[in-house]
Design a protein around this motif. Structure first.
Motif, PDB file in Angstrom:
ATOM      1  N   ALA A 187       0.722  -0.994  -0.366  1.00  0.00           N
ATOM      2  CA  ALA A 187      -0.118  -0.030   0.111  1.00  0.00           C
ATOM      3  C   ALA A 187       1.118   1.007   0.018  1.00  0.00           C
ATOM      4  O   ALA A 187       0.853   2.100  -0.918  1.00  0.00           O
ATOM      5  N   GLN A 191       1.894   4.444  -3.775  1.00  0.00           N
ATOM      6  CA  GLN A 191       2.169   6.207  -3.855  1.00  0.00           C
ATOM      7  C   GLN A 191       3.096   6.215  -3.761  1.00  0.00           C
ATOM      8  O   GLN A 191       2.693   7.689  -4.416  1.00  0.00           O
ATOM      9  N   CYS A 198      -3.291   6.817   3.542  1.00  0.00           N
ATOM     10  CA  CYS A 198      -3.227   6.140   2.169  1.00  0.00           C
ATOM     11  C   CYS A 198      -3.651   5.031   1.859  1.00  0.00           C
ATOM     12  O   CYS A 198      -4.090   5.095   0.052  1.00  0.00           O
ATOM     13  N   ALA A 199      -4.409   3.799   2.695  1.00  0.00           N
ATOM     14  CA  ALA A 199      -5.486   2.907   2.305  1.00  0.00           C
ATOM     15  C   ALA A 199      -6.172   2.272   2.454  1.00  0.00           C
ATOM     16  O   ALA A 199      -6.237   2.152   4.278  1.00  0.00           O
ATOM     17  N   THR A 230      -5.566  12.354  -2.363  1.00  0.00           N
ATOM     18  CA  THR A 230      -6.373  10.822  -1.903  1.00  0.00           C
ATOM     19  C   THR A 230      -7.523  10.535  -1.568  1.00  0.00           C
ATOM     20  O   THR A 230      -8.397   9.840  -2.013  1.00  0.00           O
ATOM     21  N   ILE A 290      -8.587   9.649   0.964  1.00  0.00           N
ATOM     22  CA  ILE A 290      -8.500   8.554   2.142  1.00  0.00           C
ATOM     23  C   ILE A 290      -9.151   8.723   3.330  1.00  0.00           C
ATOM     24  O   ILE A 290      -9.894   7.936   3.686  1.00  0.00           O
TER      25      ILE A 290
END
Length: 507
Positions: free
Chosen positions: A317, A321, A462-463, A496, A498
């Motif tokens: 993950a 990025q 980030c995920a 992003t 997220i």
């Protein structure tokens, strides 16, 4: 190790929930007519709420009422806030904030905003337990500097957030309050030691939370709960009451749902104080300015693995990025600093520091100390002067290697944690892949290697894993470059988004 049931523990202390706040209107403001629903108020950014308060489009009482309703709805499911300020006191403080606004005055950047304070931080007149039976009934007579500054800026402290016992470890549970649960999957840990703060933020129970970080305590729970946590540079937020004034492992700092909110809170927390020999003299107002910046041509290093074991979803993950940073205009290269001796330095200086902090209490209070504390004290007593002096030379060499590396790159990018959030009834992961974890600290090296180097580091969402668990990326900056770390975090966050994904438990 068996962890206490959260519901049973809270019920025994009368803390399963708080009363839902009454409908407190706000005649001093122009709000009331077109307010968003309470759950939307609770997920607004602190920056936006502060602006609405200043322009009288919402009142502090309405903000407080919405958050009290959210706490009543969610807290018993996650056990994030463990000690509360009584509702009537909170509403009286909100009324006072509204009255000041009506007169055209505010006390500071956080005027009228709720904030949750970590239960490792002293709060005047409000129980501070450190998650330890030794202090389960402690009522401090003064605020810690960080709390004092937050209050002076107009923030309203709503209560204390849960921590591991004495803040040890990145799994939030203790013998007084039990565990705090991950808001995205209550069968998992929220991380720690600012676990209660991260969970409260993710669940919309507060727009801001303070915290501290020695081995990852602002970053790991940020990663596990899809919020933002900043490990500040030593001295950025002065520690004025610690026994070892020149230590650099422990810092305090902000946690929030967005990078801009973290920066807003840091603008209040930061600033020099003569009682701290490490305190930085930079103007804290720098953090209140817009974070937008052009990153074209900025060199960024992505670690390969730093010689550590990783769960595959986590490292994959982070590496995924890379394109985000390239799209921001960065020059991205695969490289990492030589972290030789980082583990030995962190673990042994931690032994030394905890022995100094708690060693005098061991003989008379052994029955009230957990195994981690006893281990640190025992190992700390084995350390000799010659060993510590040579260890300090190793740390000095490590510091210079990392800082030299960061003359080539402005940022080092890596995952925050080596694992996904794990079972809430497991004290710590005992294995990562084929590698056995020998102590409760071993799995946290990706965070504490940065701590011992002394650089600022930001945890940003980030995920999500295939099973729906949050994963954070760690943005490490140059020495004392907290602002640039926030600027890069802001750019990454905007690209992003997220962090906008809410936990179902809070809706």
């Amino acid at each position: 190790m068996i962890l206490k049931s959260s519901a049973a523990t809270l019920a025994s202390m009368g803390l399963t929930s708080i009363a839902v706040a009454k409908d407190h209107t706000a005649p001093a403001s122009e709000s009331s007519n077109n307010l968003p629903p309470p759950d939307e108020i609770c997920f607004m950014t602190a920056v936006d709420l502060a602006a609405l308060l200043r322009t009288k489009k919402i009142s502090a009482r309405e903000v407080m009422t919405a958050h009290l309703k959210q706490i009543a709805k969610v807290n018993s499911k996650v056990n994030a806030i463990v000690t509360f300020v009584p509702e009537d006191q909170l509403m009286a403080q909100a009324l006072a904030a509204d009255e000041l606004i009506a007169k055209g005055n505010t006390t500071g950047a956080l005027h009228g905003l709720p904030i949750a304070v970590k239960d490792l931080v002293e709060t005047k007149g409000l129980r501070t337990t450190y998650g330890s039976l030794l202090w389960k009934d402690l009522i401090p007579t003064q605020d810690a500097l960080i709390v004092e500054r937050q209050k002076n800026a107009g923030a309203i402290v709503i209560g204390k957030t849960n921590v591991p016992e004495l803040g040890m470890g990145s799994q939030t549970f203790n013998p007084i309050f039990g565990p705090t649960f991950n808001p995205y999957d209550p069968s998992k840990t929220c991380g720690g030691s600012t676990g209660g703060g991260a969970t409260a933020l993710a669940c919309g129970m507060t727009p801001l939370a303070d915290g501290s970080d020695m081995g990852g305590s602002l970053r790991n729970p940020g990663s596990f709960c899809n919020v933002v946590g900043l490990r500040t540079s030593p001295g950025r937020v002065p520690l004025t009451a610690v026994k070892m004034a020149n230590q650099t492992l422990s810092v305090q700092g902000p946690m929030a749902r967005t990078v801009s909110d973290c920066a807003l809170l840091l603008s209040v927390q930061a600033g020099p104080d003569v009682r701290s020999p490490l305190s930085l003299a930079d103007d804290p107002k720098q953090f209140a300015k817009p974070l937008g910046r052009d990153f074209k041509g900025v060199k960024v290093a992505f670690i390969k693995d730093l010689g550590l074991p990783w769960e595959k979803e986590v490292i994959d993950a982070a590496h995924a990025q890379r394109k985000v940073f390239e799209d921001l205009g960065c020059i991205v290269e695969d490289n990492e600093p030589d972290m030789t001796d980082a583990n030995e330095c962190f673990v042994n200086f931690r032994h030394w520091q905890y022995e100094a902090q708690y060693g005098d209490l061991l003989e008379s209070n052994s029955d009230k100390m957990n195994a981690y504390t006893k281990w640190h004290i025992t190992e700390g007593r084995k350390l000799t002067g010659p060993y510590l002096s040579r260890l300090e030379m190793k740390r000095s060499a490590l510091f210079r290697r990392v800082q030299q590396f960061l003359t080539q790159y402005e940022f080092l990018i890596m995952p925050v944690s080596q694992v996904l959030p794990f079972d809430v009834h497991t004290p710590y992961p005992d294995q990562i892949g084929d590698v056995k974890m020998l102590t409760y600290l071993d799995w946290m090296r990706s965070a504490y290697y940065i701590s011992v180097a002394g650089n600022p580091a930001l945890s940003v969402p980030c995920a999500f894993s295939k099973s729906g668990l949050p994963i954070g990326i760690q943005i490490v900056g140059r020495y004392n470059a907290d602002l640039s770390v926030l600027q890069m975090g802001f750019a990454f966050e905007q690209a992003t988004k997220i962090g906008k994904r809410r936990p179902a438990i809070a809706v």
